[in-house]
Design an enzyme around this catalytic site. Structure first.
Site, PDB file in Angstrom:
ATOM      1  N   ASP A  12      20.035  25.049 -28.194  1.00 56.82           N
ATOM      2  CA  ASP A  12      21.543  24.583 -28.734  1.00 56.82           C
ATOM      3  C   ASP A  12      21.674  24.535 -30.217  1.00 56.82           C
ATOM      4  O   ASP A  12      20.481  24.528 -30.842  1.00 56.82           O
ATOM      5  CB  ASP A  12      21.836  22.972 -28.145  1.00 56.82           C
ATOM      6  CG  ASP A  12      23.305  22.413 -28.714  1.00 56.82           C
ATOM      7  OD1 ASP A  12      24.255  23.262 -28.505  1.00 56.82           O
ATOM      8  OD2 ASP A  12      23.276  21.442 -28.898  1.00 56.82           O
ATOM      9  N   ASP A  14      24.091  22.262 -32.679  1.00 50.51           N
ATOM     10  CA  ASP A  14      24.510  20.920 -33.200  1.00 50.51           C
ATOM     11  C   ASP A  14      23.391  20.093 -33.042  1.00 50.51           C
ATOM     12  O   ASP A  14      23.469  19.905 -31.974  1.00 50.51           O
ATOM     13  CB  ASP A  14      25.686  20.723 -33.003  1.00 50.51           C
ATOM     14  CG  ASP A  14      26.984  21.654 -33.537  1.00 50.51           C
ATOM     15  OD1 ASP A  14      26.661  22.350 -34.484  1.00 50.51           O
ATOM     16  OD2 ASP A  14      28.025  21.380 -33.044  1.00 50.51           O
TER      17      ASP A  14
END
Length: 219
Positions: A12, A14
């Protein structure tokens, strides 16, 4: 999953590689003010890992404004939010990579693991570019080609396909509950960063704790 089974990592963006979530927060906050929805910590939290249009719907709903905009107007609002976000992203430098993450990526690259980005953000390629990390990843899952967002496992299944690996040879790295659910649903090893991710197979409190040795120790 045995540590030696892992051949690839899906990341991922963020809260894992960089804190671009604060930019999303600022841009969504501006939009919430515009449509007259009160910005709260609960609302900010609910938007984590959620797609752009779904985030807009949550903001409109939170203020009771869900029936006040046409589809075209909603698209215009989402576009305005994205333009504000992109302006903030353009201020990123390699100094914005979260603690320990550059060292971990170097370690994975040196050990010849496959690396793919599995972010719900359509701006992920731009973020990698400003962080000077593009060359670390052999692919980026395009969220525009997915039919479902996290917590659906689709993005992590696609990440495995991008690496030409079966799901049981892939580890996913996430900082949000929806992301951990997506990794687990895909049948991959879930690595959670954050104290509240109880469903993760491997858990770290901060990005600075993540290393191959530390992952191996927990398996």
């Amino acid at each position: 999953m045995d540590f030696n089974d892992i051949k690839g990592f899906a990341f991922d963006m963020d809260g894992v590689i960089a804190d671009t979530a604060r930019f999303h927060g600022q841009a969504w906050h501006q939009l919430a003010d515009k449509v007259g929805t009160e910005w709260t910590p609960e609302l900010a939290d609910a938007l984590k890992g959620v797609s752009r249009m779904d985030s807009l719907e949550l903001i409109l709903k939170a203020g009771g404004h869900e029936n006040e905009y046409t589809e075209e107007e909603k698209i215009a609002l989402a576009t305005e939010k994205n333009d504000n976000y992109v302006r903030l992203v353009e201020t990123l430098t390699p100094d914005d990579i979260l603690p320990g993450m550059k060292a971990f990526l170097d370690e994975l690259k040196d050990a010849h693991y496959h690396l793919v980005l599995a972010s719900a953000s359509k701006n992920a390629p731009k973020v990698l570019q400003y962080l000077q990390l593009t060359d670390y990843f052999e692919g980026i899952v395009d969220p525009a080609k997915l039919s479902k967002g996290k917590p659906d496992p689709e993005i992590y299944v696609e990440a495995a396909k991008t690496m030409n690996l079966p799901v049981n040879q892939v580890a996913g790295v996430e900082d949000a509950q929806a992301g951990i659910q997506a990794i687990n649903g895909a049948g991959e090893l879930s690595i959670g960063i954050g104290s509240s991710l109880h469903d993760a197979d491997v858990k770290f409190n901060t990005t600075g704790e993540v290393s191959l040795a530390a992952i191996k120790k927990q398996l």
